[in-house]
Design a protein around this motif. Structure first.
Motif, mmCIF file in Angstrom:
data_model
loop_
_atom_site.group_PDB
_atom_site.id
_atom_site.type_symbol
_atom_site.label_atom_id
_atom_site.label_comp_id
_atom_site.label_asym_id
_atom_site.label_seq_id
_atom_site.Cartn_x
_atom_site.Cartn_y
_atom_site.Cartn_z
ATOM 1 N N ILE A 56 0.837 -1.202 0.000
ATOM 2 C CA ILE A 56 0.000 0.000 0.000
ATOM 3 C C ILE A 56 0.872 1.252 0.000
ATOM 4 N N MET A 57 1.890 1.274 0.847
ATOM 5 C CA MET A 57 2.779 2.429 0.897
ATOM 6 C C MET A 57 3.579 2.582 -0.392
ATOM 7 N N LEU A 58 4.089 1.480 -0.908
ATOM 8 C CA LEU A 58 4.918 1.544 -2.114
ATOM 9 C C LEU A 58 4.111 2.010 -3.322
ATOM 10 N N GLU A 59 2.856 1.611 -3.388
ATOM 11 C CA GLU A 59 1.991 2.046 -4.488
ATOM 12 C C GLU A 59 1.939 3.565 -4.572
ATOM 13 N N VAL A 60 1.960 4.220 -3.416
ATOM 14 C CA VAL A 60 1.901 5.678 -3.353
ATOM 15 C C VAL A 60 3.271 6.308 -3.587
ATOM 16 N N MET A 61 4.321 5.697 -3.032
ATOM 17 C CA MET A 61 5.655 6.289 -3.081
ATOM 18 C C MET A 61 6.312 6.193 -4.448
ATOM 19 N N LYS A 62 6.007 5.163 -5.210
ATOM 20 C CA LYS A 62 6.701 4.898 -6.476
ATOM 21 C C LYS A 62 6.328 5.933 -7.536
ATOM 22 N N GLY A 63 7.082 5.923 -8.618
ATOM 23 C CA GLY A 63 6.746 6.769 -9.757
ATOM 24 C C GLY A 63 7.882 7.684 -10.161
ATOM 25 N N TYR A 64 7.883 8.026 -11.413
ATOM 26 C CA TYR A 64 8.953 8.855 -11.978
ATOM 27 C C TYR A 64 9.005 10.227 -11.320
ATOM 28 N N ASP A 65 10.228 10.693 -11.089
ATOM 29 C CA ASP A 65 10.451 12.011 -10.506
ATOM 30 C C ASP A 65 11.610 12.670 -11.252
ATOM 31 N N PRO A 66 11.352 13.719 -12.025
ATOM 32 C CA PRO A 66 12.430 14.376 -12.774
ATOM 33 C C PRO A 66 13.507 14.990 -11.885
ATOM 34 N N LYS A 67 13.221 15.140 -10.584
ATOM 35 C CA LYS A 67 14.207 15.702 -9.665
ATOM 36 C C LYS A 67 15.270 14.690 -9.254
ATOM 37 N N ASP A 68 15.034 13.415 -9.570
ATOM 38 C CA ASP A 68 15.975 12.344 -9.219
ATOM 39 C C ASP A 68 16.509 11.739 -10.512
ATOM 40 N N HIS A 69 17.808 11.897 -10.755
ATOM 41 C CA HIS A 69 18.403 11.450 -12.027
ATOM 42 C C HIS A 69 18.311 9.949 -12.216
ATOM 43 N N SER A 70 18.132 9.186 -11.146
ATOM 44 C CA SER A 70 18.063 7.728 -11.255
ATOM 45 C C SER A 70 16.633 7.227 -11.445
ATOM 46 N N SER A 71 15.665 8.130 -11.358
ATOM 47 C CA SER A 71 14.265 7.739 -11.418
ATOM 48 C C SER A 71 13.914 7.163 -12.787
ATOM 49 N N VAL A 72 13.099 6.113 -12.787
ATOM 50 C CA VAL A 72 12.729 5.439 -14.041
ATOM 51 C C VAL A 72 11.242 5.626 -14.321
ATOM 52 N N LYS A 73 10.894 5.580 -15.576
ATOM 53 C CA LYS A 73 9.502 5.743 -15.990
ATOM 54 C C LYS A 73 8.839 4.369 -16.083
ATOM 55 N N LYS A 74 8.400 3.893 -14.933
ATOM 56 C CA LYS A 74 7.676 2.624 -14.844
ATOM 57 C C LYS A 74 6.332 2.900 -14.198
ATOM 58 N N ASN A 75 5.269 2.419 -14.815
ATOM 59 C CA ASN A 75 3.937 2.753 -14.317
ATOM 60 C C ASN A 75 3.121 1.511 -13.975
ATOM 61 N N HIS A 76 3.789 0.445 -13.535
ATOM 62 C CA HIS A 76 3.062 -0.775 -13.198
ATOM 63 C C HIS A 76 2.548 -0.714 -11.757
ATOM 64 N N SER A 77 1.425 -1.366 -11.524
ATOM 65 C CA SER A 77 0.823 -1.362 -10.193
ATOM 66 C C SER A 77 1.579 -2.289 -9.253
ATOM 67 N N ILE A 78 1.615 -1.919 -7.991
ATOM 68 C CA ILE A 78 2.268 -2.717 -6.952
ATOM 69 C C ILE A 78 1.232 -3.375 -6.040
ATOM 70 N N TYR A 79 0.174 -2.654 -5.734
ATOM 71 C CA TYR A 79 -0.785 -3.124 -4.738
ATOM 72 C C TYR A 79 -1.566 -4.343 -5.243
ATOM 73 N N PHE A 80 -1.835 -5.255 -4.358
ATOM 74 C CA PHE A 80 -2.672 -6.424 -4.663
ATOM 75 C C PHE A 80 -3.678 -6.601 -3.533
ATOM 76 N N LYS A 81 -4.908 -6.903 -3.883
ATOM 77 C CA LYS A 81 -5.962 -7.032 -2.870
ATOM 78 C C LYS A 81 -6.041 -8.454 -2.337
ATOM 79 N N GLU A 82 -5.966 -9.431 -3.226
ATOM 80 C CA GLU A 82 -6.098 -10.827 -2.828
ATOM 81 C C GLU A 82 -4.722 -11.465 -2.649
ATOM 82 N N SER A 83 -4.587 -12.293 -1.622
ATOM 83 C CA SER A 83 -3.341 -13.017 -1.376
ATOM 84 C C SER A 83 -3.278 -14.270 -2.237
ATOM 85 N N LEU A 84 -2.054 -14.680 -2.594
ATOM 86 C CA LEU A 84 -1.878 -15.944 -3.298
ATOM 87 C C LEU A 84 -2.343 -17.094 -2.409
ATOM 88 N N LYS A 85 -2.976 -18.098 -3.010
ATOM 89 C CA LYS A 85 -3.440 -19.266 -2.259
ATOM 90 C C LYS A 85 -2.302 -20.229 -1.921
#
Length: 473
Positions: free
Chosen positions: A226-255
């Motif tokens: 939940i926290m990472l879903e919010v924290m992630k994302g491209y930031d032009p202020k950070d030279h190492s930041s990457v443009k990746k827009n995949h979701s991190i959060y998952f609602k259901e747990s693996l069985k």
């Protein structure tokens, strides 16, 4: 009501959304717990009482109007005092910056605030994040909540302690060689180092530009997502930041983990391991197999040279940042940092360039070795925490390598999770580490969540009374 403080972000967020719990009420509960237990634990450098209550009132007004920003709306979160907070002092754990008040938030902090998180305070850390024990000569040593005579790990020790004891629902930490995962393991919580570049480092004191990461520290794996879903994302202020827009959060747990292949390199992962810690880790491996995962041996050629390279890279880069400060304030640094700086000054440009070349080759080799393998597994910590005050400055530089197996994921830049997996006979927590391929952050979290759901070690945090008894004695 204090029982609320040990619920998950997910469950309390749902109560806030349903207007059963108010952000102001929850924030006051957190602040009350800090007042009660932090004098003994020293998890915080600065408690943001007024700021937190003001944030909570705004968020409560939105709540009453049916405006919910997301699952973090009204949730108290701590921030490692290495990351800038607008209008609130950011010390870096150093005496040099004891009165510095930034005029902007670090990107990760701002994104958390925008998502509705309430910043409850600035968490204690090893000075400038340059150590594995959070023994801070300026603001006091953070204490392990399972035995307050011992360190909580570092450098994000205060963040782990605040999370483990219900003073915060989670924390933002930083990780250069294991500083999110090691304290998480030693305090019985969850720590996640994302893929390099996935979360912006802008607004934090740098240790090593090539190795630094910012990541979530929580009590459950799903809360970390939940926290990472919010924290992630491209930031032009950070030279190492990457443009990746995949979701991190998952609602259901693996069985289960059928079809998941986990690689284990025993010569590294079990090198220097305490026999009791090894017992706990092997029980965790058995549980992973029971869930359906296949554990296979793997080779990691060049690992020793790569880890030596990490030391070269980190120590030379940190000196380049601190040199101007050392000219003016050398007397204000702790003794262990002075020793590190001397080590860094002895590194030549050729040594540094060769270390980066070695690193690049090792990453390529490891990717080949991980073909057909979902993740690497092993212990997070291989030793129990030290007694506070027993580590001499000359040895402190190697603590991260002595205590754990976390540096591997930093030299690779791969995502890595530490999840609680049991206790030694002395009732000290042990962490299981899962390291994935680049940008498989979600998969690593799902694997860790499946393991966690099957074991429920997280319940032990609610039942821990060690710090309560000792803090009142």
């Amino acid at each position: 009501m204090s029982e609320l403080l040990f619920e998950t972000i997910e469950s309390v967020g749902s109560l806030i959304q349903k207007k059963i719990v108010s952000p102001v009420e929850l924030t006051k509960l957190s602040l009350s717990r800090i007042k009660e237990y932090d004098p003994a634990l020293t998890a915080f450098i600065t408690v943001m009482e007024d700021e937190a209550i003001n944030q909570a009132r705004v968020l409560e007004s939105e709540q009453q109007n049916g405006e919910i920003r997301g699952p973090l709306h009204g949730i108290p979160i701590a921030v490692k005092d290495l990351l800038q907070t607008e209008g609130v002092r950011t010390t870096g754990g150093s005496k040099i910056f004891q009165n510095w008040i930034p005029d902007e938030d670090a990107t990760a902090v701002q994104r958390m605030k925008d998502a509705g998180a309430i910043i409850i305070g600035k968490a204690n850390l090893h000075e400038f994040a340059m150590g594995a024990t959070t023994e801070n000569p300026h603001y006091g040593s953070a204490k392990n909540p399972w035995d307050i005579t011992k360190t909580p790990g570092g450098s994000s020790g205060g963040s782990a302690v605040a999370t483990a004891t219900g003073m915060a629902f989670g924390s933002i930490g930083t990780d250069t060689a294991g500083s999110v995962r090691l304290p998480a393991a030693m305090c019985g919580t969850v720590g996640f180092k994302p893929t390099y570049g996935l979360v912006s480092r802008y607004g934090g004191f740098p240790f090593s530009w090539s190795l630094d990461h910012v990541g979530p520290m929580t009590r459950t794996v799903k809360d970390a997502a939940i926290m990472l879903e919010v924290m992630k994302g491209y930031d032009p202020k950070d030279h190492s930041s990457v443009k990746k827009n995949h979701s991190i959060y998952f609602k259901e747990s693996l069985k289960g983990l059928k079809g998941i292949t986990l690689g284990f390199y025993e010569p590294y992962m079990y090198s220097g391991i305490d026999t009791d810690v090894k017992r706990v880790i092997e029980q965790a491996f058995d549980q992973l197999k029971y869930l359906g995962a296949e554990i296979v041996p793997i080779d990691l050629p060049g690992i020793n040279e790569a880890l030596d390279g990490l030391k070269t890279i980190a120590q030379s880069e940190v000196v380049s940042f601190h040199d101007p400060l050392l000219i003016k304030h050398s007397d204000l640094y702790g003794d262990d940092l002075k020793f590190r700086f001397q080590f860094g000054r002895d590194i030549s440009a050729t040594d540094y360039i060769n270390a980066q070349r070695t690193r690049k080759q090792f990453v390529q080799n490891t990717m080949k070795q991980m073909s057909g393998i979902d993740a690497l597994i092993g212990p997070t910590n291989v030793q129990p925490p030290f007694e506070i005050g027993t580590m001499v400055p000359e040895q402190a530089i190697s603590n991260m390598f002595t205590l754990g197996k976390t540096p591997l994921a930093n030299i690779l830049g791969f995502p890595a999770l530490s999840v609680a997996c049991g206790f030694t006979k002395s009732e000290l927590p042990v962490g299981l580490q899962i390291i994935g391929k680049p940008f498989t952050d979600k998969k690593i979290l799902e694997i860790g969540d499946c393991y966690e759901q099957s074991q429920q070690w997280v319940q032990a945090l609610k039942l821990n009374r060690n710090y309560m008894r000792l803090s009142k004695s």
